[in-house]
Design a protein around this motif. Structure first.
Motif, short mmCIF file in Angstrom:
data_model
loop_
_atom_site.label_atom_id
_atom_site.label_comp_id
_atom_site.label_asym_id
_atom_site.label_seq_id
_atom_site.Cartn_x
_atom_site.Cartn_y
_atom_site.Cartn_z
N SER A 132 0.85 -1.19 0.00
CA SER A 132 0.00 0.00 0.00
C SER A 132 0.88 1.24 0.00
CB SER A 132 -0.93 0.00 1.22
OG SER A 132 -1.83 1.09 1.16
N THR A 133 0.26 2.42 -0.01
CA THR A 133 0.98 3.69 -0.02
C THR A 133 0.13 4.76 0.64
OG1 THR A 133 2.01 5.37 -1.44
CG2 THR A 133 0.07 4.28 -2.30
N ASP A 134 0.79 5.80 1.13
CA ASP A 134 0.06 6.94 1.69
C ASP A 134 0.00 8.11 0.71
OD1 ASP A 134 2.59 7.99 1.66
OD2 ASP A 134 2.67 8.47 3.80
N ALA A 135 0.42 7.87 -0.55
CA ALA A 135 0.39 8.93 -1.55
C ALA A 135 -1.06 9.36 -1.81
CB ALA A 135 1.03 8.44 -2.86
N ASP A 145 5.32 7.51 1.51
CA ASP A 145 5.73 6.20 2.02
C ASP A 145 5.06 5.08 1.24
OD1 ASP A 145 7.37 7.26 3.92
OD2 ASP A 145 5.95 7.06 5.57
N ILE A 146 5.76 3.96 1.18
CA ILE A 146 5.21 2.72 0.66
C ILE A 146 5.20 1.73 1.83
CG2 ILE A 146 7.30 1.50 -0.10
CD1 ILE A 146 4.42 1.93 -2.43
N THR A 147 4.07 1.08 2.06
CA THR A 147 3.98 0.09 3.13
C THR A 147 4.42 -1.25 2.59
OG1 THR A 147 2.15 1.27 4.18
CG2 THR A 147 2.48 -1.03 4.80
N VAL A 148 5.46 -1.82 3.19
CA VAL A 148 6.07 -3.06 2.70
C VAL A 148 5.82 -4.18 3.69
CG1 VAL A 148 8.23 -4.18 2.01
CG2 VAL A 148 7.85 -1.75 1.49
N GLY A 149 5.26 -5.27 3.20
CA GLY A 149 5.11 -6.47 4.02
C GLY A 149 6.33 -7.35 3.86
N TYR A 150 6.77 -7.96 4.95
CA TYR A 150 7.96 -8.80 4.88
C TYR A 150 7.80 -10.04 5.74
CZ TYR A 150 9.14 -7.16 9.58
OH TYR A 150 9.11 -6.91 10.93
N HIS A 174 -7.43 17.60 1.96
CA HIS A 174 -6.18 17.71 2.72
C HIS A 174 -6.42 17.41 4.20
CE1 HIS A 174 -3.26 18.96 -0.21
NE2 HIS A 174 -4.00 19.97 -0.64
N LEU A 175 -7.49 17.96 4.74
CA LEU A 175 -7.79 17.75 6.16
C LEU A 175 -8.10 16.28 6.44
CD1 LEU A 175 -8.26 18.88 8.98
CD2 LEU A 175 -10.61 19.42 8.31
N THR A 176 -8.84 15.64 5.54
CA THR A 176 -9.18 14.23 5.72
C THR A 176 -7.92 13.36 5.69
OG1 THR A 176 -11.34 14.59 4.67
CG2 THR A 176 -10.54 12.32 4.80
N ARG A 177 -7.03 13.64 4.72
CA ARG A 177 -5.79 12.84 4.64
C ARG A 177 -4.91 13.09 5.85
NH1 ARG A 177 -5.89 14.21 -1.02
NH2 ARG A 177 -4.37 15.87 -0.65
N LEU A 178 -4.85 14.35 6.30
CA LEU A 178 -4.04 14.66 7.49
C LEU A 178 -4.52 13.88 8.69
CD1 LEU A 178 -1.98 16.44 9.03
CD2 LEU A 178 -3.80 18.12 9.32
N ARG A 179 -5.81 13.87 8.93
CA ARG A 179 -6.35 13.15 10.09
C ARG A 179 -6.17 11.64 9.94
NH1 ARG A 179 -11.95 16.58 11.30
NH2 ARG A 179 -10.91 18.33 12.34
N GLY A 180 -6.29 11.14 8.71
CA GLY A 180 -6.08 9.72 8.50
C GLY A 180 -4.66 9.30 8.81
#
Length: 402
Positions: free
Chosen positions: A7-10, A146-151, A266-272
């Motif tokens: 996943s990503t937070d972009a 960021d990219i979320t990496v599973g390992y 922007h506000l929604t992403r910030l809070r998330g």
């Protein structure tokens, strides 16, 4: 060790229908081929895989990208496709995304087959080259996200967040090292690098022609520092993706996102991001929002939460920047924040003069007992350091360089 991005937070401005469609097609083709729906699997790979040393076969430039050698090969490719497809498609939409994906896949396959016409016959297949192209595009368009990496490592599994810039460069360097190990013979690593090179070229063209809006967070803007501009010149205006109709005429421009909707996003992403415990990404989102609108601000509670998480994660300079903005926006309720900001300046930046200016005018007797004690201790210790002849460099930046 086995790892893959998940996943990503972009920021994502379009639903990833193109990415989902590609994943579905790849999985269905794999199941049908392995199940013998089209005949013996080995014959399918020989017929529709990308042949080297056997002339040009344009059909294979497409079909080879949907063949995979096993379930692990398929799973890893689809995870990479999902993560980086989200970033790329999220910025340009399904139509341009699919056109870009197939351009990378077809052009890379054609060049590969053309350059290997006179080698010993062999066959290659898989979506890896096209996916490396998407990874290179994400690297250029969203390096700070960021990219979320599973390992999985021995008996341990988990998730970690890695900046796209760091993860992508690590993957590219790994391909170069492996290619060097094999003396740069034609291996999958060379094909991956070819896809990445093509993807980087396409990403640059999109930026140069204004077909993608990276909100001044693309790698070139980051390198030039434009993503940090707050009090200087405003960033370049947002330009929406242009499309052409079949007859070559410009398509009707997409409706721009109105300022209020953009502020809410922007506000929604910030809070998330704060909810997910990602203060650094939340800080970047907060900074990006302020670039687009000088009067944009969030609620007092959000800024307090952001600053607290930044301090806990060790981003002291970023936390201080949030504190100072809070003081500017909410001067009537900023007594506690002013004291905390002064403490950060004194303890972490050794700036007693600046700390004293921040709390100038605060009356100890009018403050709650805990704040009054902190303010008095700060004034005593900072005063001693000033009296000792401490030299403070004026203009010391309040934000640490990345």
């Amino acid at each position: 060790m086995l790892f893959a991005p998940v996943s990503t937070d972009a920021p994502i401005y379009y639903r990833p229908w193109g990415t989902i469609s590609l994943i579905v097609v790849n999985v269905v083709v794999f199941l049908l081929v392995q199940g013998g729906a089209f005949g013996r699997p080995d014959e399918i790979y020989l017929q529709y895989g990308l042949w080297h040393g056997a002339g040009l076969r344009p059909v294979q430039w497409i079909t080879s990208n949907f063949l995979h050698g096993g379930i692990v090969h398929l799973l890893l490719n689809m995870l990479f496709l999902w993560a980086f497809g989200l970033v790329v498609e999220g910025k340009i939409g399904p139509g341009p995304f699919l056109a870009t994906y197939f351009t990378i896949a077809v052009v890379e396959s054609a060049v590969q087959q053309l350059c290997l016409m006179w080698v010993t016959p062999g066959v290659s297949f898989g979506a890896s080259s096209a996916i490396f192209g998407l990874m290179a595009m994400a690297l250029i368009w969203a390096p700070r996200n960021d990219i979320t990496v599973g390992y999985t490592w021995i008996m341990r599994t988990g998730l970690i967040d890695i900046p796209i810039l760091q993860f992508s460069l690590w993957m590219i360097v790994l391909q170069v090292l492996l290619a060097f190990t094999f003396r740069f013979h034609v291996t999958s690593e060379i094909l991956h690098l070819g896809g990445a090179l093509l993807g980087a070229a396409i990403a640059w063209q999109f930026l140069r022609r204004g077909w993608v809006d990276c909100e001044n967070w693309d790698i070139f803007s980051v390198m030039k520092g434009r993503h940090l501009t707050i009090d200087g010149e405003a960033p370049a205006p947002v330009r929406s993706t242009r499309r052409l109709t079949r007859d070559g005429k410009p398509a009707r421009k997409k409706k721009r996102i109105d300022p209020l909707t953009r502020k809410v996003k922007h506000l929604t992403r910030l809070r998330g991001l704060l909810h997910d415990g990602k203060p650094r990404a939340a800080f970047d989102e907060w900074t990006a929002a302020r670039h687009f609108s000088e009067d944009w601000t969030t609620f007092e509670s959000d800024m307090v939460n952001l600053s607290a998480q930044l301090q806990q994660a060790g981003y002291v300079s970023e936390a201080l920047e949030v504190h100072l903005h809070f003081i500017e926006r909410f001067p009537g309720s900023a007594d506690r924040v002013r004291i905390e900001a002064a403490e950060l300046m004194f303890r972490h930046q050794k700036r007693p003069h600046a700390a004293m200016r921040v709390v100038e005018g605060l009356d100890v007797e009018s403050l709650p007992q805990d704040l009054a004690g902190r303010l008095q201790r700060l004034r005593d210790t900072a005063g001693k350091l000033i009296d000792s002849g401490h030299i403070e460099i004026e203009g010391l930046p309040s934000r640490a360089e990345p």
